[in-house]
Design an enzyme around this catalytic site. Structure first.
Site, mmCIF file in Angstrom:
data_model
loop_
_atom_site.group_PDB
_atom_site.id
_atom_site.type_symbol
_atom_site.label_atom_id
_atom_site.label_comp_id
_atom_site.label_asym_id
_atom_site.label_seq_id
_atom_site.Cartn_x
_atom_site.Cartn_y
_atom_site.Cartn_z
ATOM 1 N N HIS A 64 46.870 23.207 2.586
ATOM 2 C CA HIS A 64 47.326 24.615 2.201
ATOM 3 C C HIS A 64 48.286 24.737 3.012
ATOM 4 O O HIS A 64 48.846 25.549 3.687
ATOM 5 C CB HIS A 64 45.899 25.087 3.360
ATOM 6 C CG HIS A 64 45.102 25.623 2.281
ATOM 7 N ND1 HIS A 64 45.123 26.709 0.606
ATOM 8 C CD2 HIS A 64 43.707 25.573 2.229
ATOM 9 C CE1 HIS A 64 43.544 27.325 0.865
ATOM 10 N NE2 HIS A 64 43.083 26.500 1.226
ATOM 11 N N ASP A 68 41.953 19.974 2.639
ATOM 12 C CA ASP A 68 42.289 21.299 1.941
ATOM 13 C C ASP A 68 44.047 20.997 2.876
ATOM 14 O O ASP A 68 43.684 21.427 4.060
ATOM 15 C CB ASP A 68 42.052 22.072 2.079
ATOM 16 C CG ASP A 68 40.557 22.620 1.523
ATOM 17 O OD1 ASP A 68 40.048 21.784 1.589
ATOM 18 O OD2 ASP A 68 39.875 23.301 0.413
ATOM 19 N N HIS A 125 42.761 27.209 -5.372
ATOM 20 C CA HIS A 125 44.262 27.520 -5.036
ATOM 21 C C HIS A 125 45.235 27.640 -6.169
ATOM 22 O O HIS A 125 46.004 27.973 -6.687
ATOM 23 C CB HIS A 125 44.278 27.505 -4.186
ATOM 24 C CG HIS A 125 44.345 28.517 -2.385
ATOM 25 N ND1 HIS A 125 44.615 29.214 -2.126
ATOM 26 C CD2 HIS A 125 42.821 28.219 -1.839
ATOM 27 C CE1 HIS A 125 43.713 30.338 -1.402
ATOM 28 N NE2 HIS A 125 42.862 29.907 -0.993
ATOM 29 N N HIS A 167 36.784 22.754 0.882
ATOM 30 C CA HIS A 167 37.398 24.359 0.128
ATOM 31 C C HIS A 167 36.194 25.430 1.250
ATOM 32 O O HIS A 167 36.634 26.603 1.344
ATOM 33 C CB HIS A 167 35.508 24.677 -0.697
ATOM 34 C CG HIS A 167 35.478 25.988 -2.022
ATOM 35 N ND1 HIS A 167 36.842 26.533 -1.432
ATOM 36 C CD2 HIS A 167 34.644 26.492 -2.570
ATOM 37 C CE1 HIS A 167 36.103 27.522 -2.727
ATOM 38 N NE2 HIS A 167 34.928 27.374 -2.354
#
Length: 219
Positions: free
Chosen positions: A20, A18, A74, A180
């Site tokens: 982000h 991820d 997201h 996740h």
């Protein structure tokens, strides 16, 4: 739901956890790995945006020919906010960066990005079939192609396997890489490999060669 990739015969394949919003961190890791954009491929387990410093740049990644991402929760939180007006959950979970952007521009960019981000990948690597989903695969890989809403939800949201420490193997696939759930280090449970190490909190972004993963799949 599912996009398949044949073996990369000209370069290497990598997977990243991820992101982000940690765009600069990703670029640094790619440089460290000697990633060649003309022949290598990078696969991502989703959650490109939110929480980190540069979600806008990360949202541009699906438009690069060398980059491929499955959709994460997201991306779907952002879609629900920008297209359906359900702002609460997204803003609570890192979507506040949109306040510094034009929401309509972000909505259009996200819509275009999601059209390139299926729920699952299947990649041929070293004579094996490796899957990628964001959160958790079903018990049988073939179930993904049913286009079932419950399965789709679990692919981006579920934490049942990691919560129970379930080491049963997913049938119909050699291994599946997921993100996740933030862990200190990547971890195998059965033939499912959890790789998210919380880049936005820890500064540790997991970048792995798929051939290396194929060599370590539990037998």
């Amino acid at each position: 739901m599912l996009q398949r990739f044949s073996a990369n015969t000209v370069g290497r394949d990598f997977v990243v956890s991820d992101i982000h919003g940690c765009y600069d961190l990703l670029m640094n890791e790619l440089d460290r790995a000697g990633f060649e954009r003309s022949r290598d491929r990078l696969f991502c387990v989703g959650d490109l945006i939110d929480r980190g410093p540069n979600s806008r740049a990360c949202l541009s990644l699906p438009f690069e020919p060398w980059f491929h991402a499955v959709r994460g929760n997201h991306e779907l939180l952002a879609r629900d906010a920008l297209e359906q007006g359900h702002w609460g959950m997204w803003l609570l979970n890192g979507g506040t960066w949109v306040r510094d952007e034009d929401p309509e521009t972000v909505r259009q960019r996200l819509h275009e990005a999601l059209s390139r981000m299926p729920y699952a990948f299947e990649i041929e690597v070293a004579g094996m079939r490796l899957g990628i989903v964001h959160a958790e695969p079903p018990t049988d890989w073939a179930m993904i192609e049913r286009d079932d809403a419950t399965i789709a939800h679990d692919l981006v949201w579920s934490r049942r396997r990691i919560g129970k420490g379930d080491s049963s193997k997913v049938r119909g696939i050699d291994a599946v890489v997921v993100g996740h759930t933030i862990l200190r280090t990547p971890k195998w449970l059965g033939n499912v490999y959890f790789i998210d190490t919380g880049a936005f909190m820890t500064g540790r972004l997991t970048l792995l060669a798929l051939e290396d993963i194929a060599r370590t799949v539990p037998r």
